[in-house]
Design an enzyme around this catalytic site. Structure first.
Site, PDB file in Angstrom:
ATOM      1  N   ASN A   7       7.392  -1.406   9.357  1.00 39.05           N
ATOM      2  CA  ASN A   7       7.355  -1.381   8.276  1.00 39.05           C
ATOM      3  C   ASN A   7       7.734   0.352   8.854  1.00 39.05           C
ATOM      4  OD1 ASN A   7       7.456  -0.307   5.504  1.00 39.05           O
ATOM      5  ND2 ASN A   7       5.469  -0.620   4.853  1.00 39.05           N
ATOM      6  N   ARG A  93      10.003  -4.684   6.916  1.00 45.52           N
ATOM      7  CA  ARG A  93      10.158  -5.278   6.457  1.00 45.52           C
ATOM      8  C   ARG A  93      11.262  -4.259   5.270  1.00 45.52           C
ATOM      9  NH1 ARG A  93       7.066  -0.831   2.639  1.00 45.52           N
ATOM     10  NH2 ARG A  93       7.292  -1.260  -0.098  1.00 45.52           N
ATOM     11  N   HIS A 182       6.271  -5.241  -4.006  1.00 39.48           N
ATOM     12  CA  HIS A 182       5.354  -5.333  -3.563  1.00 39.48           C
ATOM     13  C   HIS A 182       5.247  -6.991  -3.804  1.00 39.48           C
ATOM     14  CE1 HIS A 182       3.218  -1.865  -5.468  1.00 39.48           C
ATOM     15  NE2 HIS A 182       2.970  -1.603  -4.614  1.00 39.48           N
ATOM     16  N   ARG A 243       2.725   8.162  -9.854  1.00 40.33           N
ATOM     17  CA  ARG A 243       3.386   7.564 -10.900  1.00 40.33           C
ATOM     18  C   ARG A 243       3.040   8.078 -12.599  1.00 40.33           C
ATOM     19  NH1 ARG A 243       5.261   3.564  -6.716  1.00 40.33           N
ATOM     20  NH2 ARG A 243       6.656   4.369  -5.372  1.00 40.33           N
ATOM     21  N   GLU A 386       0.590  -7.925   4.278  1.00 38.08           N
ATOM     22  CA  GLU A 386       1.726  -8.013   3.717  1.00 38.08           C
ATOM     23  C   GLU A 386       2.039  -7.949   5.072  1.00 38.08           C
ATOM     24  OE1 GLU A 386       1.272  -4.195   1.273  1.00 38.08           O
ATOM     25  OE2 GLU A 386       3.382  -4.995   0.335  1.00 38.08           O
TER      26      GLU A 386
END
Ligand code: ADP
Length: 401
Positions: A7, A93, A182, A243, A386
């Site tokens: 990643n 990823r 996601h 956010r 993940e």
């Protein structure tokens, strides 16, 4: 069979090496602050049957190439691999797969070109992911490299869910639509839930809540995602660490006019200075919960707002699906904050959701069911993974090709 999962961020590389035979993690690590004066590497070796060992290094790591080289050297020195050529594949990823990628893809020149063409949609993430891929291809030219996209699972959304009510030209010419993110995490926990429930994935209606620094929720009908809260970028939807999530878009014009803020300032405000951080000064839910417990009003309000937004989405996705078999919490907050789970399910008895307060405080590996006996809908806590999902999808693609 060993699979390396990478990643790559703009200044970091996270990696995990799996032995797919027993789905065991052989080694993992993170390299951070690449390109800065002082970079850091933290590596954990987990040899089968042996003691795990942590290696830490600090110093200057100029770029991803040097970082990858250090990782490779440590993997060899600790006996995790003899050479990168021994890897069955490297799974990467990749944040944005646009409309092109519904599935993982073996990386070819053509695929690289398509990922590059998506940079305008993910200007912060795709370039970093591409750098990671290019460096890995350089170090391991004979190893199959696979891209697993964060957006892919959401590509099954119907047009009426993914379009914005803008002139159609904006979609057709500029790709303005909802993509969702996601996806790998939502897909992983949903499949794990189907295993726990002992029912086929393609028969289940599920709502998955990934709550970490970034937060999103997905509605899954019979194994396919039909809606999700993040949009064209990860800014839309739930309140997140930094956010804002949903807001009236006219606020942006108003602020530009009133304060003279430019586009970059506004981008920074909404992505980096808002959400929980904007509301109470910090974005770490642990700290916010601690402050709220001590009576900090802003922290208490931030949690309340976070959970209220979640509850609104939860209710709307129940309406989207009509029938729901399970609600799944995952991510750092979803897995570890019983208070958040309690507050966002509070008052949903009429909709068939009742949490057992005692079970909600328990901890368990695998699948923790936290619903009360009276609950029509199962409520579960499942740790996301993940990297494992990327490794699995990589192997599935290898087997198929
Ligand atoms: P990322 O999205 O970066 O992968 P994580 O999934 O690790 O992040 O989630 C990070 C969030 O999880 C932080 O807000 C952190 O405070 C929160 N978190 C982790 N452990 C706990 C806990 N025990 N209680 C409350 N929040 C927690």
């Amino acid at each position: 069979m060993k699979v390396l999962v990478l990643n790559s961020g703009s200044s970091s590389i996270k990696y995990r090496l799996f032995d797919m035979a027993g789905l065991a993690v052989v080694a993992s690590g993170v390299i951070e602050q690449i390109g800065e004066k002082e970079s850091h590497l933290k590596h954990t070796s987990m040899p089968a049957g042996g003691q795990s060992e942590i290696i830490e290094k600090s110093g200057s790591i100029a770029d991803h190439r040097q970082g990858f080289g250090m990782m490779e050297e440590i993997l060899r020195q600790t006996g995790a691999i003899k050479h990168t050529s021994e890897l069955a594949a490297i799974g990467h990823r990749v944040v944005h797969g646009g409309e092109e990628f519904h599935e993982p893809a073996v990386i070819t020149e053509k695929v690289l070109k398509r990922i590059r063409s998506l940079v305008p949609l993910a200007p912060l993430h795709n370039p970093a992911n591409l750098t990671g891929i290019e460096v890995a291809m350089e170090f391991a030219p004979k190893v199959v490299q696979v891209a697993v996209f964060d957006t892919a699972f959401h590509q099954s959304m119907p047009e009426y869910a993914f379009l914005y009510a803008l002139p159609r030209k904006m979609y057709e010419e500029y790709g303005v639509r909802r993509y969702g993110f996601h996806g790998t995490s939502h897909h992983y926990v949903a499949k794990e839930a189907s295993v726990c429930l002992g029912r086929p994935f393609n028969e289940l209606n599920l709502i998955t809540l990934h709550l970490g620094n970034g937060d999103s929720i997905a509605a899954i009908r019979k194994g396919e995602c039909v809606d999700t809260s993040m949009g064209m970028t990860p800014l839309e939807g739930l309140i997140m660490g930094t956010r804002s999530g949903d807001l009236d878009p006219a606020i942006i014009f108003y602020l530009a006019r009133q304060t003279g803020m430019g586009l970059d300032d506004l981008d920074n405000l909404l992505n980096k200075e808002s959400g929980l951080k904007g509301l109470c000064g910090v974005n770490d839910m642990r700290e916010i919960a601690g402050r709220a417990e001590k009576g900090d009003k802003q922290a208490g309000l931030a949690i309340r707002m976070f959970c209220y937004r979640l509850k609104k989405y939860l209710g709307s996705y129940m309406a989207v699906l009509g029938h729901v078999d399970g609600i799944i919490f995952t991510g750092g907050i979803g897995e570890n904050a019983p208070l958040v789970r309690e507050l966002c399910c509070q008052g949903l008895e009429g909709l068939g959701v009742v949490i057992d307060p005692r079970k909600n405080k328990e901890r368990k590996e695998g699948c923790l069911e936290i619903q009360a006996d009276a609950s029509r809908i199962k409520v579960m806590v499942i740790a996301t993974n993940e990297e494992l999902e990327i490794a699995r999808q990589t192997v599935k693609l290898l087997d198929a090709s």
